[in-house]
Design a protein around this motif. Structure first.
Motif, PDB file in Angstrom:
ATOM      1  N   UNK A 125     -24.893  -5.589 -24.302  1.00  0.00           N
ATOM      2  CA  UNK A 125     -25.329  -4.671 -23.252  1.00  0.00           C
ATOM      3  C   UNK A 125     -24.142  -3.842 -22.777  1.00  0.00           C
ATOM      4  N   UNK A 126     -24.381  -2.569 -22.519  1.00  0.00           N
ATOM      5  CA  UNK A 126     -23.309  -1.733 -21.973  1.00  0.00           C
ATOM      6  C   UNK A 126     -23.010  -2.149 -20.545  1.00  0.00           C
ATOM      7  N   UNK A 127     -21.750  -2.265 -20.221  1.00  0.00           N
ATOM      8  CA  UNK A 127     -21.360  -2.719 -18.881  1.00  0.00           C
ATOM      9  C   UNK A 127     -21.837  -1.750 -17.801  1.00  0.00           C
ATOM     10  N   UNK A 128     -21.881  -0.452 -18.121  1.00  0.00           N
ATOM     11  CA  UNK A 128     -22.348   0.532 -17.139  1.00  0.00           C
ATOM     12  C   UNK A 128     -23.821   0.317 -16.807  1.00  0.00           C
ATOM     13  N   UNK A 129     -24.614  -0.042 -17.828  1.00  0.00           N
ATOM     14  CA  UNK A 129     -26.050  -0.304 -17.606  1.00  0.00           C
ATOM     15  C   UNK A 129     -26.228  -1.575 -16.781  1.00  0.00           C
ATOM     16  N   UNK A 130     -25.446  -2.604 -17.090  1.00  0.00           N
ATOM     17  CA  UNK A 130     -25.533  -3.873 -16.362  1.00  0.00           C
ATOM     18  C   UNK A 130     -25.181  -3.665 -14.886  1.00  0.00           C
ATOM     19  N   UNK A 184     -20.050   2.238  -7.995  1.00  0.00           N
ATOM     20  CA  UNK A 184     -18.702   2.771  -8.203  1.00  0.00           C
ATOM     21  C   UNK A 184     -18.050   2.146  -9.435  1.00  0.00           C
ATOM     22  N   UNK A 185     -18.383   0.885  -9.706  1.00  0.00           N
ATOM     23  CA  UNK A 185     -17.878   0.224 -10.910  1.00  0.00           C
ATOM     24  C   UNK A 185     -18.368   0.950 -12.168  1.00  0.00           C
ATOM     25  N   UNK A 186     -19.607   1.441 -12.122  1.00  0.00           N
ATOM     26  CA  UNK A 186     -20.162   2.186 -13.263  1.00  0.00           C
ATOM     27  C   UNK A 186     -19.340   3.448 -13.529  1.00  0.00           C
ATOM     28  N   UNK A 187     -19.050   4.195 -12.475  1.00  0.00           N
ATOM     29  CA  UNK A 187     -18.317   5.454 -12.632  1.00  0.00           C
ATOM     30  C   UNK A 187     -16.878   5.184 -13.066  1.00  0.00           C
ATOM     31  N   UNK A 188     -16.348   4.038 -12.632  1.00  0.00           N
ATOM     32  CA  UNK A 188     -15.012   3.631 -13.055  1.00  0.00           C
ATOM     33  C   UNK A 188     -14.977   3.392 -14.565  1.00  0.00           C
ATOM     34  N   UNK A 189     -16.019   2.716 -15.056  1.00  0.00           N
ATOM     35  CA  UNK A 189     -16.092   2.376 -16.481  1.00  0.00           C
ATOM     36  C   UNK A 189     -16.492   3.593 -17.318  1.00  0.00           C
ATOM     37  N   UNK A 190     -17.387   4.413 -16.761  1.00  0.00           N
ATOM     38  CA  UNK A 190     -17.945   5.546 -17.502  1.00  0.00           C
ATOM     39  C   UNK A 190     -17.850   6.812 -16.655  1.00  0.00           C
ATOM     40  N   UNK A 191     -16.644   7.372 -16.509  1.00  0.00           N
ATOM     41  CA  UNK A 191     -16.451   8.499 -15.577  1.00  0.00           C
ATOM     42  C   UNK A 191     -17.220   9.765 -15.948  1.00  0.00           C
ATOM     43  N   UNK A 192     -17.625   9.902 -17.210  1.00  0.00           N
ATOM     44  CA  UNK A 192     -18.342  11.112 -17.616  1.00  0.00           C
ATOM     45  C   UNK A 192     -19.859  10.940 -17.590  1.00  0.00           C
ATOM     46  N   UNK A 193     -20.321   9.742 -17.342  1.00  0.00           N
ATOM     47  CA  UNK A 193     -21.756   9.484 -17.341  1.00  0.00           C
ATOM     48  C   UNK A 193     -22.184   8.806 -16.050  1.00  0.00           C
ATOM     49  N   UNK A 194     -23.105   7.851 -16.193  1.00  0.00           N
ATOM     50  CA  UNK A 194     -23.546   7.089 -15.020  1.00  0.00           C
ATOM     51  C   UNK A 194     -24.336   7.900 -14.017  1.00  0.00           C
ATOM     52  N   UNK A 203     -24.657   7.556  -9.846  1.00  0.00           N
ATOM     53  CA  UNK A 203     -24.331   8.662  -8.944  1.00  0.00           C
ATOM     54  C   UNK A 203     -25.489   8.912  -7.969  1.00  0.00           C
ATOM     55  N   UNK A 204     -26.699   8.847  -8.486  1.00  0.00           N
ATOM     56  CA  UNK A 204     -27.867   9.024  -7.620  1.00  0.00           C
ATOM     57  C   UNK A 204     -28.019   7.847  -6.660  1.00  0.00           C
ATOM     58  N   UNK A 205     -27.620   6.641  -7.119  1.00  0.00           N
ATOM     59  CA  UNK A 205     -27.638   5.478  -6.221  1.00  0.00           C
ATOM     60  C   UNK A 205     -26.675   5.651  -5.066  1.00  0.00           C
ATOM     61  N   UNK A 206     -25.473   6.163  -5.337  1.00  0.00           N
ATOM     62  CA  UNK A 206     -24.496   6.431  -4.266  1.00  0.00           C
ATOM     63  C   UNK A 206     -25.040   7.502  -3.324  1.00  0.00           C
ATOM     64  N   UNK A 207     -25.723   8.494  -3.891  1.00  0.00           N
ATOM     65  CA  UNK A 207     -26.315   9.551  -3.061  1.00  0.00           C
ATOM     66  C   UNK A 207     -27.358   8.977  -2.112  1.00  0.00           C
ATOM     67  N   UNK A 208     -28.187   8.048  -2.613  1.00  0.00           N
ATOM     68  CA  UNK A 208     -29.201   7.440  -1.753  1.00  0.00           C
ATOM     69  C   UNK A 208     -28.557   6.612  -0.640  1.00  0.00           C
ATOM     70  N   UNK A 209     -27.481   5.907  -0.964  1.00  0.00           N
ATOM     71  CA  UNK A 209     -26.766   5.127   0.050  1.00  0.00           C
ATOM     72  C   UNK A 209     -26.213   6.058   1.127  1.00  0.00           C
ATOM     73  N   UNK A 210     -25.620   7.179   0.701  1.00  0.00           N
ATOM     74  CA  UNK A 210     -25.083   8.149   1.663  1.00  0.00           C
ATOM     75  C   UNK A 210     -26.192   8.732   2.539  1.00  0.00           C
ATOM     76  N   UNK A 211     -27.355   8.997   1.942  1.00  0.00           N
ATOM     77  CA  UNK A 211     -28.475   9.546   2.711  1.00  0.00           C
ATOM     78  C   UNK A 211     -28.957   8.542   3.753  1.00  0.00           C
ATOM     79  N   UNK A 212     -29.054   7.262   3.356  1.00  0.00           N
ATOM     80  CA  UNK A 212     -29.460   6.232   4.317  1.00  0.00           C
ATOM     81  C   UNK A 212     -28.455   6.103   5.459  1.00  0.00           C
ATOM     82  N   UNK A 213     -27.197   6.388   5.162  1.00  0.00           N
ATOM     83  CA  UNK A 213     -26.141   6.306   6.192  1.00  0.00           C
ATOM     84  C   UNK A 213     -25.995   7.621   6.947  1.00  0.00           C
ATOM     85  N   UNK A 214     -26.876   8.585   6.642  1.00  0.00           N
ATOM     86  CA  UNK A 214     -26.872   9.916   7.263  1.00  0.00           C
ATOM     87  C   UNK A 214     -25.585  10.679   7.003  1.00  0.00           C
TER      88      UNK A 214
END
Length: 291
Positions: A165-170, A192-202, A206-217
């Motif tokens: 399994x790809x670590x970014x997917x896990x 953030x671990x995903x982007x660390x491992x796969x800076x050009x993808x993930x 990225x959308x998960x971080x966006x949702x977290x930021x939206x929930x935090x206003x």
């Protein structure tokens, strides 16, 4: 005509990638496991456990044993015995500890139900170890690939390992598990671990971080990460969840409409399947405030 049709069917079978009758999931053991799964969903636990008990002696490989024990864990969850289910999933993971792919399902089930049982500390540690395991498997596979040419030259044959399994997917899967349970900091850690491992993808991370930021206003971060995720994912179907996040973030920033990149893409692709769904998401989100 009938002979021609039969001849066509024979040719079709000949050139199929895999003849359906020989598919590994059509074996007796797999059929019985699927039947046990259906019985658990129907809450017929006694019949399901009896069927699993009958299949246990035939589960020769560690992977098969893990599947049987995992289904027992599923039945325990259905009956509200979450702590016992976690132990069952842990036991299932023990069977596949050395399998390059089979180890993941029991760990995900274990983390999921540890979170539901309010056992955050153990869930986080299990998920962290799971990501570390996936990174280790990836490195092992890469090292093995480098030796292939030498082995082929020396022996004329080579044994290829299963692709892990790809670590970014896990890490993304674990991030979404924690996000679903409202554990935002833990979810952000894995994204953030995903982007660390796969800076050009993930893009999903990225959308998960966006949702977290939206929930935090934090609308600036939500807007930036959601736009980045959509563009990074090349506007594919997997990025559709980012459209409502982006529009909600722009509403928080009091910036009406869509960014120019998204508007241009919609104009060019609105007739496609993904374009239609993106347009639907946009309209639904805008109608929430009658924009």
């Amino acid at each position: 005509f009938r002979n021609q049709l039969m001849s066509y069917e024979d040719q079709f079978k000949k050139w199929r990638k895999r003849i359906s009758d020989t598919h590994p999931d059509k074996g007796s053991f797999s059929k019985q496991l699927r039947r046990a799964h259906d019985l658990i969903q129907e809450r017929k636990y006694a019949k399901a456990l009896k069927l699993l008990d009958e299949q246990a002696p035939g589960a020769a490989s560690p992977l098969k044993k893990s599947k049987v024990v995992g289904l027992i864990g599923d039945s325990l969850v259905k009956r509200g015995k979450v702590d016992e289910a976690v132990l069952a999933y842990r036991r299932a993971g023990d069977f596949t500890a050395d399998h390059p792919r089979g180890w993941l399902r029991p760990v995900i089930a274990q983390v999921k139900h540890q979170l539901r049982g309010s056992n955050f500390k153990d869930a986080f540690e299990s998920a962290r170890l799971g990501v570390a395991r996936s990174l280790k498997e990836e490195r092992k596979f890469s090292a093995r690939k480098k030796k292939l040419e030498q082995e082929i030259a020396e022996t004329g044959e080579v044994i290829i390992m299963s692709r892990p399994h790809r670590s970014s997917v896990v890490a993304t899967r674990f991030g979404h598990l924690f996000l679903k349970e409202g554990e935002l900091e833990a979810a952000k850690f894995f994204f953030e671990k995903v982007i660390q491992v796969n800076p050009r993808g993930g893009c999903r991370a990225r959308l998960g971080i966006a949702e977290i930021a939206l929930r935090s206003q934090d609308y600036d971060q939500a807007h930036s990460w959601s736009l980045d995720g959509i563009v990074n994912g090349k506007f594919q179907a997997k990025t559709l969840s980012g459209w409502p996040i982006l529009i909600a973030a722009r509403r928080g920033l009091e910036e009406p409409g869509l960014p120019s990149e998204l508007l241009q893409w919609l104009r060019e692709n609105w007739k496609t399947g993904v374009g239609q769904r993106a347009l639907q998401h946009t309209v639904e989100e805008l109608r929430k405030v009658e924009d």
